[in-house]
Design an enzyme around this catalytic site. Structure first.
Site, short mmCIF file in Angstrom:
data_model
loop_
_atom_site.label_atom_id
_atom_site.label_comp_id
_atom_site.label_asym_id
_atom_site.label_seq_id
_atom_site.Cartn_x
_atom_site.Cartn_y
_atom_site.Cartn_z
N SER A 172 0.91 -1.23 0.06
CA SER A 172 -0.06 0.13 0.06
C SER A 172 0.91 1.20 0.01
O SER A 172 1.94 1.32 0.33
CB SER A 172 -0.90 -0.10 1.35
OG SER A 172 -1.70 1.29 1.20
N TYR B 93 -2.54 0.33 10.92
CA TYR B 93 -2.37 -0.29 9.49
C TYR B 93 -1.20 0.22 8.71
O TYR B 93 -0.57 -0.66 7.87
CB TYR B 93 -3.79 0.47 8.83
CG TYR B 93 -3.97 0.10 7.19
CD1 TYR B 93 -4.28 -1.30 7.11
CD2 TYR B 93 -3.58 0.95 6.24
CE1 TYR B 93 -4.17 -1.76 5.78
CE2 TYR B 93 -3.65 0.45 4.96
CZ TYR B 93 -3.78 -1.00 4.89
OH TYR B 93 -3.99 -1.23 3.37
P1 NDP Z 1 -11.43 -6.07 0.53
O1 NDP Z 1 -12.01 -6.01 1.72
O2 NDP Z 1 -12.47 -6.10 -0.85
O3 NDP Z 1 -10.76 -7.59 0.27
C1 NDP Z 1 -9.80 -8.14 1.34
C2 NDP Z 1 -9.89 -9.72 1.19
O4 NDP Z 1 -9.00 -9.88 2.35
C3 NDP Z 1 -11.00 -10.48 1.24
O5 NDP Z 1 -11.13 -11.24 0.20
C4 NDP Z 1 -11.07 -11.07 2.61
O6 NDP Z 1 -11.43 -12.36 2.42
C5 NDP Z 1 -9.64 -11.44 2.67
N1 NDP Z 1 -9.17 -11.64 4.17
C6 NDP Z 1 -9.35 -10.30 5.11
N2 NDP Z 1 -8.71 -10.95 6.38
C7 NDP Z 1 -8.57 -12.20 5.95
C8 NDP Z 1 -8.27 -13.33 6.77
N3 NDP Z 1 -7.99 -13.14 8.11
N4 NDP Z 1 -7.85 -14.53 6.49
C9 NDP Z 1 -7.99 -14.60 4.97
N5 NDP Z 1 -8.40 -13.91 4.19
C10 NDP Z 1 -8.75 -12.58 4.76
O7 NDP Z 1 -10.29 -5.11 0.01
P2 NDP Z 1 -9.34 -5.02 -1.07
O8 NDP Z 1 -9.38 -5.93 -2.24
O9 NDP Z 1 -9.00 -3.32 -1.19
O10 NDP Z 1 -7.91 -5.30 -0.23
C11 NDP Z 1 -6.81 -6.20 -0.64
C12 NDP Z 1 -5.39 -5.77 -0.06
O11 NDP Z 1 -5.23 -4.73 -0.93
C13 NDP Z 1 -5.18 -5.56 1.22
O12 NDP Z 1 -4.13 -6.12 1.56
C14 NDP Z 1 -5.08 -4.02 1.46
O13 NDP Z 1 -4.64 -3.59 2.62
C15 NDP Z 1 -4.67 -3.60 0.30
N6 NDP Z 1 -4.62 -2.35 -0.21
C16 NDP Z 1 -6.18 -1.76 -0.49
C17 NDP Z 1 -6.26 -0.47 -0.99
C18 NDP Z 1 -7.71 0.08 -1.12
O14 NDP Z 1 -7.68 1.32 -1.42
N7 NDP Z 1 -8.67 -0.56 -1.20
C19 NDP Z 1 -5.03 0.32 -1.07
C20 NDP Z 1 -3.81 -0.22 -0.87
C21 NDP Z 1 -3.65 -1.47 -0.58
P3 NDP Z 1 -12.57 -13.00 3.50
O15 NDP Z 1 -13.23 -11.80 4.18
O16 NDP Z 1 -13.39 -13.93 2.88
O17 NDP Z 1 -11.39 -13.83 4.61
C1 8X3 Z 2 -5.25 1.56 1.78
C2 8X3 Z 2 -5.17 2.90 1.45
O1 8X3 Z 2 -4.41 5.61 2.04
O2 8X3 Z 2 -6.40 4.14 3.16
O3 8X3 Z 2 -4.09 0.79 1.74
O4 8X3 Z 2 -4.12 3.53 3.77
S1 8X3 Z 2 -5.04 4.02 2.48
#
Ligand code: NDP
Ligand code: 8X3
Length: 253
Positions: free
Chosen positions: A138, A151
């Site tokens: 991120s 985070y």
């Molecule tokens: P979502 O909430 O849409 O997806 C998160 C995914 O992580 C889900 O599939 C969830 O599956 C899984 N997950 C969460 N906790 C667990 C666990 N304990 N075990 C297994 N699976 C888990 O979010 P994003 O797609 O946005 O997030 C994906 C990644 O991208 C993360 O690492 C996030 O930090 C990162 N990210 C996101 C950004 C954004 O703006 N959206 C920006 C930068 C980085 P389930 O609940 O079914 O287990």
């Molecule tokens: C998620 C993006 O900017 O909300 O990783 O931390 S931010």
């Protein structure tokens, strides 16, 4: 990368992970889709054009992760690509307002969980002399903001793990990359805020990245020739220049 690689995706039930599973499947890969929500895994598997296995797992459970990876059938046992994506945040409270349990859950998921999957998959990649670990980091790894101490720390830790892993596997043929997105419209902020309206407000008036945007970059990183290791990619929406630096010029929804 082999022409029909086996790709293991954590957090494939939603957002970026789901988009990666879909894109790799469309490109002919065998996909191992993982997450906690079994119904979503089943629905995803049914929708993918290519071969798929689903593993219902919580990345925080090291023994279960190891056992389920070890139990993959022969067709899926040799994992070529790990997309280390599962992650989350809880709230935007200051550290003094946050519960120890919530802090621990973020670290256990984003740091320990990622390590559990790496420990389960990386040794076999090293033994085979090929493989690729792509972590979804991120922009939060490179900065810190109000209400983001834990985070941001989790993503900074993942960044150090990624850099250290790249050094440790140097000479083995295994590639290690991080793709670091800024604002992507997924369920991330709905879970973080616990409120769809608050989550929608994050993207008000701007056009965020889509999960597919990130999946395309992950696929590009993986698709480079074996001698090319893209170490890191930082990707922002055109309407973003950093955390809190967002142009709300009327786009998006
Ligand atoms: P979502 O909430 O849409 O997806 C998160 C995914 O992580 C889900 O599939 C969830 O599956 C899984 N997950 C969460 N906790 C667990 C666990 N304990 N075990 C297994 N699976 C888990 O979010 P994003 O797609 O946005 O997030 C994906 C990644 O991208 C993360 O690492 C996030 O930090 C990162 N990210 C996101 C950004 C954004 O703006 N959206 C920006 C930068 C980085 P389930 O609940 O079914 O287990
Ligand atoms: C998620 C993006 O900017 O909300 O990783 O931390 S931010």
């Amino acid at each position: 990368m082999t022409t029909s690689p086996t790709v293991f995706v954590t957090g494939a039930t939603s957002g970026i992970g789901r988009a990666c599973a879909e894109l790799f499947s469309e490109a002919g890969a065998r996909v191992i889709a993982t997450g906690r929500r079994a119904e979503r895994l089943e629905e995803l598997a049914a929708s993918l054009p290519g071969p798929c296995r689903t593993l219902q797992l919580d990345v925080r459970d090291a023994d279960d992760v190891a056992a389920q990876v070890a139990g993959l059938d022969d067709e899926f046992a040799e994992i070529d690509v790990l997309v280390n994506n599962a992650g989350m945040a809880i709230g935007r409270d200051g550290l003094h307002e946050m519960s120890p349990g919530d802090s621990a859950a973020v670290i256990e998921t984003n740091v320990i969980g990622a390590l559990n999957v790496i420990h389960a998959i990386l040794p076999a990649m090293v033994a085979r002399g090929r493989g690729h670990v792509v972590s979804i980091g991120s922009n939060a790894a490179r900065d810190v903001y109000a209400g983001g101490a834990v985070y941001c720390a989790s993503k900074a830790a993942l960044d150090r793990i990624t850099k250290g892993m790249r050094i440790d596997v140097l000479g083995t043929g295994v590639r290690v990359s991080t793709v670091d997105p800024g604002m992507v419209r997924t369920e991330f902020n709905e879970h973080r805020m616990g409120d769809p309206e608050a989550a929608a407000e994050v993207y008000r008036g701007m056009t965020p990245l889509t999960p597919r945007d990130i999946a395309e970059i992950v696929a590009w990183v993986v698709g480079r020739p074996d001698h090319v290791q893209v170490a890191e990619v930082l990707v922002y929406a055109t309407d973003q220049a950093g955390h809190g630096q967002v142009a709300r010029r009327g786009g998006g929804s």
